[in-house]
Design a protein around this motif. Structure first.
Motif, short mmCIF file in Angstrom:
data_model
loop_
_atom_site.label_atom_id
_atom_site.label_comp_id
_atom_site.label_asym_id
_atom_site.label_seq_id
_atom_site.Cartn_x
_atom_site.Cartn_y
_atom_site.Cartn_z
N PHE A 95 28.32 29.26 40.84
CA PHE A 95 29.72 29.51 40.48
C PHE A 95 30.63 28.33 40.81
CE2 PHE A 95 33.98 31.22 41.36
CZ PHE A 95 34.30 31.58 40.07
N THR B 185 36.62 36.56 38.12
CA THR B 185 37.79 37.42 38.20
C THR B 185 39.05 36.70 37.71
OG1 THR B 185 36.78 38.33 40.18
CG2 THR B 185 39.08 38.90 39.81
N ALA C 105 36.69 34.86 44.34
CA ALA C 105 37.85 35.71 44.58
C ALA C 105 37.60 36.59 45.82
CB ALA C 105 38.12 36.57 43.36
N1 ASN Z 1 33.13 37.02 41.11
C1 ASN Z 1 33.33 35.69 41.51
C2 ASN Z 1 34.79 35.34 41.38
O1 ASN Z 1 35.46 35.80 40.52
C3 ASN Z 1 32.54 34.72 40.71
C4 ASN Z 1 31.08 34.69 41.05
O2 ASN Z 1 30.72 34.81 42.20
N2 ASN Z 1 30.25 34.46 40.08
O3 ASN Z 1 35.31 34.55 42.12
#
Ligand code: ASN
Length: 470
Positions: free
Chosen positions: A64, A84, A132
């Motif tokens: 990420f 997010t 996030a």
């Molecule tokens: N869900 C995480 C975020 O929105 C992204 C991820 O870990 N792939 O920051």
């Protein structure tokens, strides 16, 4: 010459072929299946959007944080990674329409006596870089009195809790729920703090209006019912039992060392192929550059010597990891020109290994007795001829062991290039482990492959050295 790899590549945005980066382990949104092919809701979704909107798409799983950094540096066209939609991200990127609900939650090891956030006081909590959920954890850290430790991927973060190093971790509810349903020994303790949505990120101000295509595509695949089919493909009817059933299909059949080796053989060999290609091109470029700089360093000219000394000082002084990130994400964000990961890898290796090569080339030449040059010159040979005919043949013999050493170091150093998303042997190992959690066995395989190749390289070099001395 091999260094033509350095030529900047044109951007492909105009050709309607887009590159999206994604997370490396974020099931059910993106994860490697049994064939080590990336699948998941995000992967299917972006392909469905591309089909509906008539563009081509390449998706690469790099993790990420690496994905977001590559987007910031304008190296890629977009990020689809269970990302997010937050006010900060909307300020920096164009975020698409929301497509899936999410929210950060905390999870602890199954059977842990931590029952709520209040029990985290004085404890160590795992979070994932740039997410996030990590921002949320950081925002409540002072209030609940816990400390944090950061991981690059969700998998390692969960493992840290399962092994008891950290008492809890923060991640998104749908992802943690899926992980738990598919066998990770964790337990969610708090309700999601906020309800937000996942969206796709692209850079602002693009002339091709990619964001409009993505939004139109999301609407189309949602209206046609395709989106629901994609979600059902990975989540069944949403119950834990159906998630377990879905996951059973992706489990490994034979978990013994040789069973795993057989199953992952072609993937490991692809990774090795990339490692060898990087090593070979890296060695050629670094040697050419290193020899040139080394020669500058022995020229009877203060300016030339200064250039060589500065080059060696700077590129030998920088950690390879910093240099790789600087070339891949730092430079493009300044110049606006994309540098493909492979080219960035070669530039990094050439500069770093080239600096070491230059240092021993200069040292090797200086080690030839000064009387040799004086004698050659007094016979009337010009400096370059004396260097070529008298000094270099002696100097090269002194340098051979250093060259061999440097080749081996270059091979090992390619593993650091996994940070810029190159699918070489180390990154391949990480991806396999992200799926099957067989860290010990897979790292043993990866280590053995490196050792076999290094042994072969050493033998080959020793043979060459013998021939030279014969
Ligand atoms: N869900 C995480 C975020 O929105 C992204 C991820 O870990 N792939 O920051």
């Amino acid at each position: 010459m091999a260094c033509a790899w350095f030529a900047p590549q044109p951007t492909h945005a105009a050709e309607k072929s887009y590159t999206f980066y994604t997370d490396d382990t974020y099931a059910p949104f993106e994860f490697a299946n049994k064939q080590n092919k990336y699948v998941g809701i995000d992967i299917d979704l972006i392909h469905a959007i591309a089909k509906a909107e008539h563009f081509k798409v390449t998706v690469k799983a790099v993790g990420f944080n690496a994905a977001v950094q590559a987007l910031e540096a304008k190296q890629i066209d977009g990020v689809i990674a269970g990302m997010t939609i937050t006010p900060e991200r909307s300020a920096k990127f164009d975020m698409s329409k929301p497509y899936y609900p999410t929210g950060p939650v905390a999870a602890v090891k199954k059977g842990s006596d931590i029952k709520s956030l209040k029990d985290l006081r004085g404890k160590r909590v795992a979070i994932k870089t740039g997410t996030a959920a990590a921002d949320y954890a950081n925002s409540i850290k002072a209030k609940y009195g816990f400390t944090t430790v950061t991981f690059d991927d969700s998998n390692n973060m969960y493992q840290d809790v399962v092994t008891g190093n950290s008492v809890a971790c923060f991640d998104d509810q749908p992802v943690l729920q899926y992980a738990i349903a598919t066998g990770i020994q964790l337990h969610i303790v708090a309700k999601p703090a906020t309800v937000k949505y996942y969206g796709i990120a692209v850079n602002k101000g693009r002339s091709d209006h990619l964001i409009d295509k993505l939004n139109a595509g999301i609407t189309k695949v949602k209206q046609s019912g395709e989106y629901d089919k994609i979600v059902a493909k990975y989540l069944g009817n949403g119950t834990v039992a159906s998630q377990k059933k879905k996951n059973a299909k992706t489990q490994e059949s034979d978990r013994s060392f040789f069973g795993l080796l057989k199953e992952n053989w072609s993937t490991l060999m692809n990774g090795l192929g990339e490692t060898l290609l990087l090593t070979l091109v890296g060695i050629i470029c670094a040697t050419v550059l290193g020899v040139l700089i080394g020669l500058l360093g022995v020229m009877p000219d203060h300016f030339a010597q200064g250039v060589a000394t500065t080059f060696i000082y700077v590129f030998r002084g920088l950690p390879l990891l910093v240099l790789a990130l600087f070339v891949y994400t730092g430079v493009p964000s300044l110049t606006g020109t994309k540098i493909p990961a492979f080219v960035a890898g070669i530039i990094t290796l050439s500069l770093n290994e080239g600096a070491y090569t230059a240092a021993f080339v200069r040292g090797g030449i200086n080690a030839v007795a000064p009387g040799q040059m004086e004698a050659a010159r007094s016979l009337g040979m010009p400096w370059t001829k004396a260097m070529r005919r008298v000094i270099l043949p002696q100097g090269i013999k002194i340098m051979v062991p250093s060259f061999i050493n440097q080749f081996i170091i270059t091979l090992k150093d390619t593993s650091i290039l996994s940070v810029i998303g190159l699918l070489e042997l180390t990154q391949t190992g990480k991806i396999i482990i992200a799926r099957n959690m067989e860290g010990f066995k897979i790292w043993t395989m990866v280590a053995l492959i490196y050792l076999i190749i290094i042994t072969a390289l050493t033998w080959l070099s020793q043979w060459v050295q013998k021939k030279m001395n014969a």
